[in-house]
Design a protein around this motif. Structure first.
Motif, mmCIF file in Angstrom:
data_model
loop_
_atom_site.group_PDB
_atom_site.id
_atom_site.type_symbol
_atom_site.label_atom_id
_atom_site.label_comp_id
_atom_site.label_asym_id
_atom_site.label_seq_id
_atom_site.Cartn_x
_atom_site.Cartn_y
_atom_site.Cartn_z
ATOM 1 N N LEU A 279 101.300 102.943 -62.695
ATOM 2 C CA LEU A 279 102.651 102.600 -62.233
ATOM 3 C C LEU A 279 103.476 101.903 -63.306
ATOM 4 C CD1 LEU A 279 101.925 101.147 -58.670
ATOM 5 C CD2 LEU A 279 103.130 103.260 -59.179
ATOM 6 N N THR B 30 103.155 98.831 -64.069
ATOM 7 C CA THR B 30 103.436 97.461 -63.653
ATOM 8 C C THR B 30 102.460 96.464 -64.294
ATOM 9 O OG1 THR B 30 102.110 97.925 -61.698
ATOM 10 C CG2 THR B 30 104.484 97.978 -61.423
ATOM 11 N N TYR C 279 103.821 94.071 -66.887
ATOM 12 C CA TYR C 279 104.599 92.955 -66.337
ATOM 13 C C TYR C 279 103.687 91.794 -65.935
ATOM 14 C CZ TYR C 279 108.401 96.324 -66.005
ATOM 15 O OH TYR C 279 109.353 97.257 -66.285
ATOM 16 N N ILE D 188 102.402 89.973 -69.132
ATOM 17 C CA ILE D 188 103.397 89.160 -69.856
ATOM 18 C C ILE D 188 103.734 87.858 -69.115
ATOM 19 C CG2 ILE D 188 105.561 90.083 -68.937
ATOM 20 C CD1 ILE D 188 106.529 90.342 -71.816
ATOM 21 N N TYR E 278 110.862 91.055 -70.048
ATOM 22 C CA TYR E 278 110.630 92.423 -70.531
ATOM 23 C C TYR E 278 110.878 93.426 -69.408
ATOM 24 C CZ TYR E 278 107.740 96.465 -71.870
ATOM 25 O OH TYR E 278 107.281 97.724 -72.134
ATOM 26 N N LEU E 279 111.498 94.518 -69.772
ATOM 27 C CA LEU E 279 111.700 95.621 -68.823
ATOM 28 C C LEU E 279 111.204 96.903 -69.485
ATOM 29 C CD1 LEU E 279 113.038 96.414 -66.046
ATOM 30 C CD2 LEU E 279 115.043 97.023 -67.379
ATOM 31 N N ALA E 280 110.264 97.583 -68.832
ATOM 32 C CA ALA E 280 109.676 98.794 -69.423
ATOM 33 C C ALA E 280 110.597 99.991 -69.247
ATOM 34 C CB ALA E 280 108.322 99.070 -68.785
ATOM 35 N N ASP E 281 110.188 101.109 -69.848
ATOM 36 C CA ASP E 281 111.101 102.249 -69.935
ATOM 37 C C ASP E 281 111.143 103.132 -68.698
ATOM 38 O OD1 ASP E 281 108.588 103.139 -70.328
ATOM 39 O OD2 ASP E 281 109.038 104.451 -72.007
ATOM 40 N N PHE E 282 110.448 102.796 -67.652
ATOM 41 C CA PHE E 282 110.724 103.501 -66.396
ATOM 42 C C PHE E 282 110.488 102.597 -65.201
ATOM 43 C CE2 PHE E 282 106.674 105.014 -68.085
ATOM 44 C CZ PHE E 282 105.789 104.667 -67.094
ATOM 45 N N SER F 132 109.261 100.668 -62.410
ATOM 46 C CA SER F 132 107.906 100.284 -62.052
ATOM 47 C C SER F 132 107.963 98.999 -61.242
ATOM 48 C CB SER F 132 107.068 100.108 -63.317
ATOM 49 O OG SER F 132 107.831 99.566 -64.363
ATOM 50 N N LEU F 133 107.933 99.199 -59.945
ATOM 51 C CA LEU F 133 108.003 98.068 -59.022
ATOM 52 C C LEU F 133 106.936 98.265 -57.951
ATOM 53 C CD1 LEU F 133 111.840 98.403 -58.571
ATOM 54 C CD2 LEU F 133 110.788 96.536 -59.793
ATOM 55 N N TYR F 134 106.808 97.299 -57.084
ATOM 56 C CA TYR F 134 105.872 97.437 -55.961
ATOM 57 C C TYR F 134 106.681 97.843 -54.732
ATOM 58 C CZ TYR F 134 102.910 94.864 -59.140
ATOM 59 O OH TYR F 134 102.193 94.471 -60.238
ATOM 60 N N GLU G 243 105.984 98.527 -51.789
ATOM 61 C CA GLU G 243 105.619 97.989 -50.468
ATOM 62 C C GLU G 243 106.174 96.580 -50.234
ATOM 63 O OE1 GLU G 243 103.509 98.882 -52.821
ATOM 64 O OE2 GLU G 243 102.014 100.310 -52.114
ATOM 65 N N ARG H 284 113.697 90.593 -62.370
ATOM 66 C CA ARG H 284 112.352 90.109 -62.667
ATOM 67 C C ARG H 284 112.275 89.558 -64.087
ATOM 68 N NH1 ARG H 284 109.427 91.959 -65.694
ATOM 69 N NH2 ARG H 284 110.346 94.036 -65.653
#
Lengths: 518, 315
Positions: free
Chosen positions: A87, A89, A92, A95, B85-89, B91-93, B95, B152
């Motif tokens: 995913l 995640t 994150y 970090i 940091y924020l990744a390139d796609f 990506s969260l939870y 639910e 975030r």
């Protein structure tokens, strides 16, 4: 302090797993199982349910609880890190300021939150069945302590697998986990070998009920069921349940250590243990192996004249004992060796840190020193224990035992040096290729031994040059009949190991010349 | 704020055709505090790897990264306190509810427990998701999810934001909202290190840029410097309301004018002079009887600049 502040990862997992809908569905399923089981018990064939029926009910519920917690929870743990990586995640989490221990514990206990919930949902019916079956409270508590602690140990293993798995290999991880559960739960030997590996998993808890079920089933396993509740550790009698508690706690700590070490690392820099930690862990495993070694093994009389299968305990033969011990210990060292292997990226970083020293001859024998030292210690351990525990026999003496240990040590060093060399080669998945070549080599060599007639005692020294396992046949007779051949075999294995060290040195030199400068 | 020193990353990619990858090749870069710094390059140029090394998520093969003077490799946790940091796609939870997501990261960043509820509300307001506080993340639009990602990243109020392709996959409206949010964060004093394929967006918001290709930096500097690099002439276009005036011939005889081209939309030319000289030229043109209805300066876009200096090759 709020739990979410104590371990945010645990709370996040619980929030996701224990959503109202999921909990309700799980509770309804467990209620249906409980009601149908109770109905089956209350309206049994005989009309009046007996204690045996109640025990049967308890065993069924216990089986469901073990499956839910051990296997279901294990699968959740197997997905815990792997899914986060899929995913995207996981970075994150890495970090944040959560410590690796917090993250590991949060996943270990949080990922299987739903299986835990199902497990607790089945507790009322389990408790009711246990009361009806007149299971003593002490046994009941033992069962559940072992079940929960054992499951946590397996979950820790699943978490580590999940962490180390590469993308797209989750099915392999699940199969491996199930294989470990199976191998530590099912008695494949049936005749009681020198180890009782099948009594390591939480499925052992059924044995705690077995004295009560003697009246129901009869057979060899029942005889073992009674005896297996006591272990002998270096000559001292210990309760198997207590031994399991200690084993579960220590193994969980060791496995968790590997997860904690790597949880926040760059996956390209994963290293399950530091060399010293890995070495100590393998020595610990060898110590357990040695401590729980059964010097008296059962002799089961299956002859047609025997009216009832019976068994008596007889001392194990020294050659069998050493061969058996080293065969099992071998796998510990192979796993240690694999954990210690360095890839090209790691070697580049070492060269950056230590300069030319990281590509010298001492580096070229990696990971042989640790493996060799460990194997020699393990060999000394088993030889010493054989002298202590078994009566002297003409077929074996300590000198031969040490020679056998020498073959064992050189064997491990040779194969792992080969794999280390392969791992440094410029190729796609060099380690996987190396392992495949090794398997092909052993299959081909073992097949070719047949036409050469090397499977007998006479051909054993020749066979040992390629597959040193044959050195485990070493006894006074085979030694006297081919002393020089055995010595030549040992020297040749050493030369093979040195050849792979030289090949590794060449790869290191190539990496040294192309290393980027800081 | 960010200092890269001979930063290199090499690895073997099992799935790549060219499996030996040099994702970063001796990168040297300084990003001052308060900048919006854009890193531009084709896919596989090494942008994400560089970002991950800055964040301490990937170990460099050689070289050093410091953030706020802290060595990221030696003290990753200390350095990570200073960055989001924020990744390139996306990506969260899915639910979790919106507030639960922020609550998780607020706790994960070890904010004081008493301050967490207030901080969660602040961030929800900052990313404009007040009405979605109790909604499950799975039901949010892509734009909202991306704003959640930025929320975030700022939950622990770091001075540096490292954003990898934050605008990827967003519709125009969501991109505008994202740019507004980034401008607000920049205005609040954040340093932003950003990569994007949408170069026009970067041109709008960045103060400095670097162009990377095959792991190497091709250009680095303030946006206007990089955009003006290698150019001594300004380019203009003049449009006339009616035909009949030989504009191209007239312009070709003027001092400082070169490269005159007659196009459908008007006459384009390069001019070597300042604004006052340009005003004089236009005045002369009108006095000569040309029906001038428009004069505009043609500036090179970041896309054009990028195409000019990049071969578009990847590692």
């Amino acid at each position: 302090m709020k739990v979410s502040a104590l371990n945010p990862e645990l709370v996040r997992n619980a929030r996701i797993q224990l959503r109202r809908g999921r909990m309700l569905a799980t509770a309804v399923i467990c209620l249906a199982i409980s009601l149908s089981s109770a109905a089956f018990y209350l309206y049994s064939r005989t009309g009046r349910p007996s204690i045996d029926d109640a025990r049967g009910l308890f065993q069924v519920i216990l089986t469901l609880q073990i499956v839910a917690l051990l296997i279901g929870g294990g699968i959740y743990c197997l997905q815990s890190v792997h899914r986060e990586k899929d995913l995207n995640t996981f970075d994150y989490q890495r970090i944040t300021r959560m410590s690796p221990l917090e993250l590991s514990v949060g996943k270990l206990l949080g990922a299987p939150a739903l299986p835990y919930f199902a497990f607790f949902c089945l507790m009322p019916i389990a408790g009711w069945a246990a009361i009806l079956a007149q299971v003593p409270v002490s046994i009941f508590l033992q069962i559940y302590v072992l079940l929960v602690l054992g499951s946590i140990t397996y979950h820790a293993l699943a978490l580590l697998i999940s962490l180390l798995l590469e993308r797209g290999t989750s099915a392999g991880g699940i199969l491996f986990f199930l294989a470990v559960v199976g191998m530590s739960s099912i008695d494949f030997s049936q005749d009681g070998s020198a180890f009782a590996a099948h009594e390591l998993s939480p499925f052992y808890v059924f044995k705690l009920l077995s004295p009560m079920t003697q009246g129901i089933t009869r057979g060899v396993s029942d005889v073992w069921g009674l005896r297996d509740q006591t272990d002998v550790f270096f000559g001292a009698q210990v309760s198997h349940s207590w031994a399991l508690v200690v084993l579960y706690l220590t193994l969980t700590a060791w496995i968790l250590l590997a997860s904690v070490r790597n949880m926040k690392r760059d996956p390209s820099a994963y290293e399950a243990y530091s060399p010293v930690q890995g070495f100590t862990f393998v020595l610990y495993l060898n110590l357990l192996l040695l401590g729980f070694f059964r010097w008296m093994i059962p002799h089961v009389d299956y002859s047609p004249s025997a009216t009832d299968p019976s068994s008596d305990l007889r001392p194990i033969r020294p050659t069998t004992a050493e061969g058996l011990f080293l065969s099992i210990s071998l796998w510990f060292f192979v796993i240690l060796g694999l954990a210690l292997l360095r890839n090209r990226d790691r070697v580049r970083r070492r060269i950056r840190e230590y300069g030319a020293r990281a590509a010298g001859w001492w580096a070229a024998v990696w990971p042989a020193p640790y493996l060799f030292a460990g194997a020699v210690l393990a060999g000394l351990g088993i030889v010493g224990m054989i002298r202590l525990r078994l009566e002297a026999q003409p077929e074996w003496n300590p000198g031969l035992g040490l020679l056998e240990a020498g073959f064992f040590a050189f064997w491990i060093a040779r194969d792992l040096l080969y794999l280390q060399w392969m791992n440094l080669r410029r190729a796609r998945r060099p380690l996987v290729t190396g392992v495949l070549y090794l398997i092909v080599f052993y299959i081909c060599a073992s097949t070719l031994f047949v036409p050469f007639g090397w499977y007998g005692p006479k051909g054993a020294p020749h066979a040992a040059i390629f597959v040193p396992f044959h050195a485990f046949q070493l006894n006074s007779e085979t030694w006297i009949s081919a002393t020089s051949a055995w010595i030549v075999a040992l020297v040749l294995i050493l030369l093979e190991a040195l050849l792979f060290a030289w090949l590794q040195w060449r790869e290191l030199q190539k990496l040294l010349t192309t290393a980027p400068q800081s | 704020m960010i200092h890269l020193e001979n930063l290199s990353k090499e690895y073997e990619a099992a799935s790549s055709k060219d499996w030996h990858v040099v994702a970063a090749d001796r990168l040297n870069l300084d990003v001052p505090t308060g900048e919006i710094f854009g890193l531009v390059g084709p896919n596989g140029a090494g942008k994400t790897t560089t970002l991950k090394m800055i964040c301490g998520l990937a170990v460099p093969t050689a070289g050093r990264v410091t953030v706020n003077g802290i060595d990221v490799e030696r003290q990753p946790e200390e350095a990570q306190r200073h960055m989001g940091y924020l990744a390139d796609f996306f990506s969260l939870y899915d639910e979790l509810k919106v507030w639960e997501y922020f609550d998780y990261f607020a706790n994960a960043y070890k904010l004081p427990p008493r301050a967490i509820p207030e901080r969660v509300d602040e961030v929800i307001r900052a990313v404009g998701l007040e009405s979605k506080r109790e909604a499950a993340i799975g039901g949010l639009s892509r734009g909202m999810k991306q704003r959640m990602g930025i929320g975030r990243a700022i939950i622990h109020d770091p001075p540096l934001l490292v954003l990898d392709e934050p605008a990827a996959g967003l519709d125009p409206k969501a991109r505008v909202e994202l740019k507004d949010l980034l401008r607000r964060l920049h205005g609040a004093g954040k340093t932003i290190f950003i990569t994007s394929h949408i170069l026009s967006d970067l041109q709008e918001i960045c103060t400095s840029i670097a162009i990377i290709e095959k792991g190497r930096l091709l250009r680095v500097g303030r946006l206007e410097e990089v955009m003006g690099e290698g150019k001594t002439l300004r380019r203009f276009r003049v449009r006339l309301a009616a035909t009949g005036f030989a504009l191209d011939a007239w312009l070709a005889e003027r001092p400082g004018v070169s490269g005159v081209m007659n196009k459908e939309a008007g006459v384009r030319f390069d001019f070597d002079g300042n604004d006052a000289a340009l005003a004089g030229l236009v005045r002369s043109l009108i006095e000569a009887g040309a029906p001038v209805c428009g004069v505009e300066e043609l500036t090179e876009t970041l896309e054009q600049l990028y195409s000019r200096i990049s071969s578009g090759e990847t590692t």
